[in-house]
Scaffold this motif. Structure first.
Motif, PDB file in Angstrom:
ATOM      1  N   TYR A 283       0.822  -1.206   0.000  1.00 10.38           N
ATOM      2  CA  TYR A 283       0.000   0.000   0.000  1.00 10.38           C
ATOM      3  C   TYR A 283       0.858   1.259   0.000  1.00 10.38           C
ATOM      4  O   TYR A 283       0.631   2.186  -0.779  1.00 10.38           O
TER       5      TYR A 283
ATOM      6  N   SER B 239      -5.289  11.389  -1.305  1.00 11.54           N
ATOM      7  CA  SER B 239      -5.856  10.372  -2.117  1.00 11.54           C
ATOM      8  C   SER B 239      -6.624  10.835  -3.275  1.00 11.54           C
ATOM      9  O   SER B 239      -7.691  10.422  -3.551  1.00 11.54           O
TER      10      SER B 239
ATOM     11  N   ILE C 189      -4.587   6.687  -7.037  1.00 15.96           N
ATOM     12  CA  ILE C 189      -5.233   5.392  -7.110  1.00 15.96           C
ATOM     13  C   ILE C 189      -4.169   4.374  -6.780  1.00 15.96           C
ATOM     14  O   ILE C 189      -3.330   4.061  -7.596  1.00 15.96           O
TER      15      ILE C 189
ATOM     16  N   SER D 121      -6.099  -4.326  -0.253  1.00 11.43           N
ATOM     17  CA  SER D 121      -6.583  -4.225   1.112  1.00 11.43           C
ATOM     18  C   SER D 121      -6.780  -5.615   1.677  1.00 11.43           C
ATOM     19  O   SER D 121      -7.571  -6.385   1.183  1.00 11.43           O
TER      20      SER D 121
ATOM     21  N   THR E 229     -12.982  -5.321   0.518  1.00 14.68           N
ATOM     22  CA  THR E 229     -13.137  -4.256  -0.465  1.00 14.68           C
ATOM     23  C   THR E 229     -11.851  -4.073  -1.243  1.00 14.68           C
ATOM     24  O   THR E 229     -10.815  -3.789  -0.671  1.00 14.68           O
TER      25      THR E 229
ATOM     26  N   THR F  99      -9.028  -2.224  -3.479  1.00 13.57           N
ATOM     27  CA  THR F  99      -8.583  -0.888  -3.820  1.00 13.57           C
ATOM     28  C   THR F  99      -8.340  -0.855  -5.314  1.00 13.57           C
ATOM     29  O   THR F  99      -7.779  -1.769  -5.884  1.00 13.57           O
TER      30      THR F  99
ATOM     31  N   VAL G 165     -17.693  -0.393  -6.336  1.00 14.81           N
ATOM     32  CA  VAL G 165     -16.516  -0.585  -7.169  1.00 14.81           C
ATOM     33  C   VAL G 165     -16.751  -1.576  -8.303  1.00 14.81           C
ATOM     34  O   VAL G 165     -16.252  -1.387  -9.427  1.00 14.81           O
TER      35      VAL G 165
ATOM     36  N   ASP H 218     -10.365   6.599  -4.746  1.00 14.33           N
ATOM     37  CA  ASP H 218     -10.952   6.115  -3.510  1.00 14.33           C
ATOM     38  C   ASP H 218     -12.038   7.037  -2.975  1.00 14.33           C
ATOM     39  O   ASP H 218     -12.070   8.244  -3.245  1.00 14.33           O
ATOM     40  N   HIS H 219     -12.876   6.452  -2.164  1.00 10.93           N
ATOM     41  CA  HIS H 219     -13.896   7.151  -1.393  1.00 10.93           C
ATOM     42  C   HIS H 219     -13.229   8.152  -0.450  1.00 10.93           C
ATOM     43  O   HIS H 219     -12.062   7.989  -0.085  1.00 10.93           O
TER      44      HIS H 219
ATOM     45  N   PRO I 262      -9.487   3.831   1.259  1.00 13.44           N
ATOM     46  CA  PRO I 262      -9.519   2.727   0.304  1.00 13.44           C
ATOM     47  C   PRO I 262     -10.314   1.511   0.756  1.00 13.44           C
ATOM     48  O   PRO I 262     -10.577   0.621  -0.049  1.00 13.44           O
TER      49      PRO I 262
ATOM     50  N   ARG J 212     -16.100   0.193  -0.120  1.00 12.94           N
ATOM     51  CA  ARG J 212     -16.413  -0.373  -1.445  1.00 12.94           C
ATOM     52  C   ARG J 212     -16.871   0.701  -2.428  1.00 12.94           C
ATOM     53  O   ARG J 212     -16.614   0.608  -3.623  1.00 12.94           O
TER      54      ARG J 212
ATOM     55  N   LYS K 271     -16.674   3.885  -4.501  1.00 10.83           N
ATOM     56  CA  LYS K 271     -15.555   4.685  -4.992  1.00 10.83           C
ATOM     57  C   LYS K 271     -16.059   5.684  -6.021  1.00 10.83           C
ATOM     58  O   LYS K 271     -17.262   5.758  -6.299  1.00 10.83           O
TER      59      LYS K 271
END
Length: 638
Positions: free
Chosen positions: A38, A61, A64, A69, A74, A76, A591, A612-613, A617, A620, A622
């Motif tokens: 990550y 963020s 991407i 994860s 969920t 990434t 996603v 990402d949200h 990350p 789910r 996004k």
């Protein structure tokens, strides 16, 4: 799992596979590997800015990450595409870089579809009755065979519109290449051609001194300056100069007109950066809930208000708020002065005015004043008195067993929509609204009264704060979002309470808040009570607007809502039709759906990237950020 690149394929990493083993040693090893992966991904994809430069800050963020994860199922999301460029280049003479070839490409539609409106198609409309202009209502493609599976092209030489407020007065001729109105309305000062531009002097049939002076005349009769009037409806709007000049007074007008012999009048309004839609008073209710507008207006709109048992005025009554105003100028008002110019007899005009007065009286409206070319009526604040006099004036009756807010292909009826019950003659039915701008954030009466099932005051307040946070996230990943003048016309495809629009209220833009008919459509009334505007919409069908209407489209959970109801491709092609070249799309969804959407979008001449949200990350949900590339009729890249 990590989602790889533009192909949108899912890959199972070795770390993720190891995570399935029950050994504590292996779980610890996987956690270390995931953390390193990550951090490496965050360092490697330091993010993108709207200008195309990589972020040099904390990498909040906009990146991407390629990380996996391991603490959550969920995934990434990863994208192999580079930073997106949200800037506008084709204002006058910008140059577009060559786009990379697509593996799957949608063809450009033929040139004749450059101004295609699927549900107001001129050829299809001829199949329907001309009586009461039914043929100019919405008539969408009835089968997949009628649907276009191609990209609606922009006309050759298309430029990005001028920024607001310049756009109020000038537009590019190449964007709407029609001279019909400049000839037909030449003496009325609507619009004129000036080289490669259109100029909008602000005139109108009934306001030769200009829309500003005309609005000032109205403001001498009713309160336009104290915040009590915020939402307005302009019927038969022309090029929407009335709505354009109300904006400086903090009044937001929904302007509509049919797609008719006045070629492209609504399209001109949208090029000016003024809210407008294609619409007509014919047989269906207007696509707004009851008690939406503080004011409605007709300036020589040629609607026969006195006919069909007053049906059209009855519909205006439905959508006016308690205490709302109806403004009429043009025939038959002030007929003693204008009858010769209107080429009508005094008897005919007098009879028409008396008929309108009779209908207004039967609706319990009070005539506020008639002065010069302007007449204004006011709807009562409740129906206590109106119900009492039904014993004398029996027509029209009050409607019974009808949903007053239902307005998606629902027929108009010659009955009065009853206002909510009150206990006192001075009480405002449905609850009194705060003045603008307080009404934007105050709990709307429909929620405070508990009339919307399952919605509490706390939910509304939380939603308002949530969208402030989300819009902040959007502005962090799209740097042009905060740049004044980059975006003017915005569309929210699933607006709920209007939180997205409310969070942007201080920016020089407007948002059309659409409430899908398949969702909780009762929230559209809340949007109007906040002082915002919008309409019902079924996204399995086309929207009642011209191509290239919006600079930015926001789609929150739209594809989840319509999953299994209609094809994802059809919704995306409609979004492309109504999006300007170099326009932006923000799609917020699960996603797995975003990966599928991206696989289609990559063949639509869209550049896209999943990020990402705002909560990180592990969520789910996004964002898919899109920039529509610039291309026009005849481009080689077609």
């Amino acid at each position: 799992m990590a989602v790889g690149g533009t192909a949108g394929k899912l890959h199972l990493s070795s770390a993720a596979a190891a995570a399935r083993r029950p050994s504590l040693f292996h779980l610890a090893a996987v956690a270390v590997l995931c953390s390193l992966s990550y951090l490496l991904g965050v360092w490697h994809h330091g993010g993108f800015s709207g200008s195309g430069a990589r972020s040099g800050g904390t990498g909040a963020s906009v990146s991407i990450a390629t990380a996996v994860s391991c603490a959550s199922p969920t995934p990434t999301v990863s994208s192999s595409s580079g930073p997106l460029d949200f800037a506008a280049h084709h204002t006058a003479d910008g140059v577009e870089a060559e786009a990379a070839p697509r593996q799957r490409a949608y063809e450009a539609c033929p040139a004749k579809y450059s101004e295609y409106t699927p549900c107001e198609d001129v050829e299809r409309s001829l199949r329907f009755p001309r009586d009461r202009l039914v043929y100019r209502e919405r008539h969408c493609p009835s089968s997949d065979a009628e649907r276009l599976r191609c990209l609606v092209p922009a006309p050759k030489g298309y430029h990005n519109p001028f920024p607001w407020p310049t756009s109020r007065d000038v537009a590019w001729f190449a964007n709407v290449p029609h001279k019909e109105l400049t000839v037909e309305k030449a003496v009325q000062n609507w619009i004129r051609v000036d080289g490669d531009k259109f100029r909008f002097p602000g005139g109108g049939t009934m306001f030769p001194r200009g829309a500003g002076a005309y609005i000032n005349d109205i403001g001498k009769i009713i309160p336009l300056h104290d915040g009590s009037i915020r939402t307005a409806l302009d019927t038969g709007c022309g090029v929407a100069s009335w709505g354009a000049y109300l904006l400086s007074r903090n009044i937001l007008a929904m302007s509509f007109a049919p797609r008719d012999s006045h070629e492209a009048q609504v399209q001109f309004a949208l090029e000016r950066g003024v809210p407008a839609m294609i619409g007509v008073l014919a047989s269906n209710r207007l696509t707004y809930p009851a008690r939406s507008f503080d004011m409605a207006h007709c300036s020589r709109c040629l609607i026969p208000w006195q006919l069909y048992d007053g049906l059209y005025l009855i519909e205006i009554d439905r959508i006016l708020r308690p205490g709302g105003y109806w403004i009429l100028s043009g025939p038959p008002i002030n007929w003693k002065k204008h009858y010769k110019g209107w080429a009508r007899t005094t008897e005919d005009l007098n009879e028409e005015q008396q008929a309108i007065e009779t209908v207004a009286k039967s609706l319990c409206w009070k005539k506020v004043k008639e002065e010069g070319d302007i007449a204004i009526w006011q709807k009562p604040t409740n129906h206590i008195h109106c119900k009492a006099i039904r014993k004398v004036i029996k027509s029209p009756p009050f409607c019974s067993d009808q949903n007053p807010d239902a307005a998606w292909y629902d027929k108009m009826n010659a009955c009065i929509t009853p206002l909510p019950e009150v206990s006192d003659l001075k009480e405002v039915a449905g609850g009194e609204l705060k003045k603008w701008p307080e009404r934007l954030t105050a709990v709307p009466p429909r929620i405070a009264s508990g009339s919307i099932e399952g919605v509490t005051e706390e939910m509304f307040v939380e939603d308002t704060e949530l969208w402030k946070k989300r819009v902040g996230r959007y502005k962090s990943v799209i740097t042009q979002f905060g740049q004044k003048g980059r975006y003017r016309n915005l569309l929210d495809m699933n607006a709920k309470f209007g939180g997205f629009a409310a969070a942007l209220v201080n920016d020089p833009l407007w948002v059309m808040n659409m409430v899908p008919t398949g969702a909780n459509s009762t929230t559209l009334g809340v949007i109007y009570e906040r002082g915002l505007i919008g309409s019902y919409q079924d996204w399995c069908e086309g929207m009642s607007t011209y191509p290239r209407t919006y600079d930015l489209i926001h789609a929150d959970s739209v594809f989840t809502l319509y999953n299994g109801r209609c094809e994802m491709e059809n919704i995306l092609l409609e979004m492309d039709r109504i999006l300007r070249p170099e326009g932006t799309v923000i799609i917020r969804d699960d996603v797995d759906l975003l990966v599928k959407i991206k696989s289609i979008a990559d063949g639509m001449r869209w550049n896209s990237q999943i990020v990402d949200h705002e909560d990180g990350p592990l969520v789910r949900e996004k964002l898919l950020l899109v920039v529509k590339t610039y291309w026009t009729l005849g481009d080689d890249k077609q």
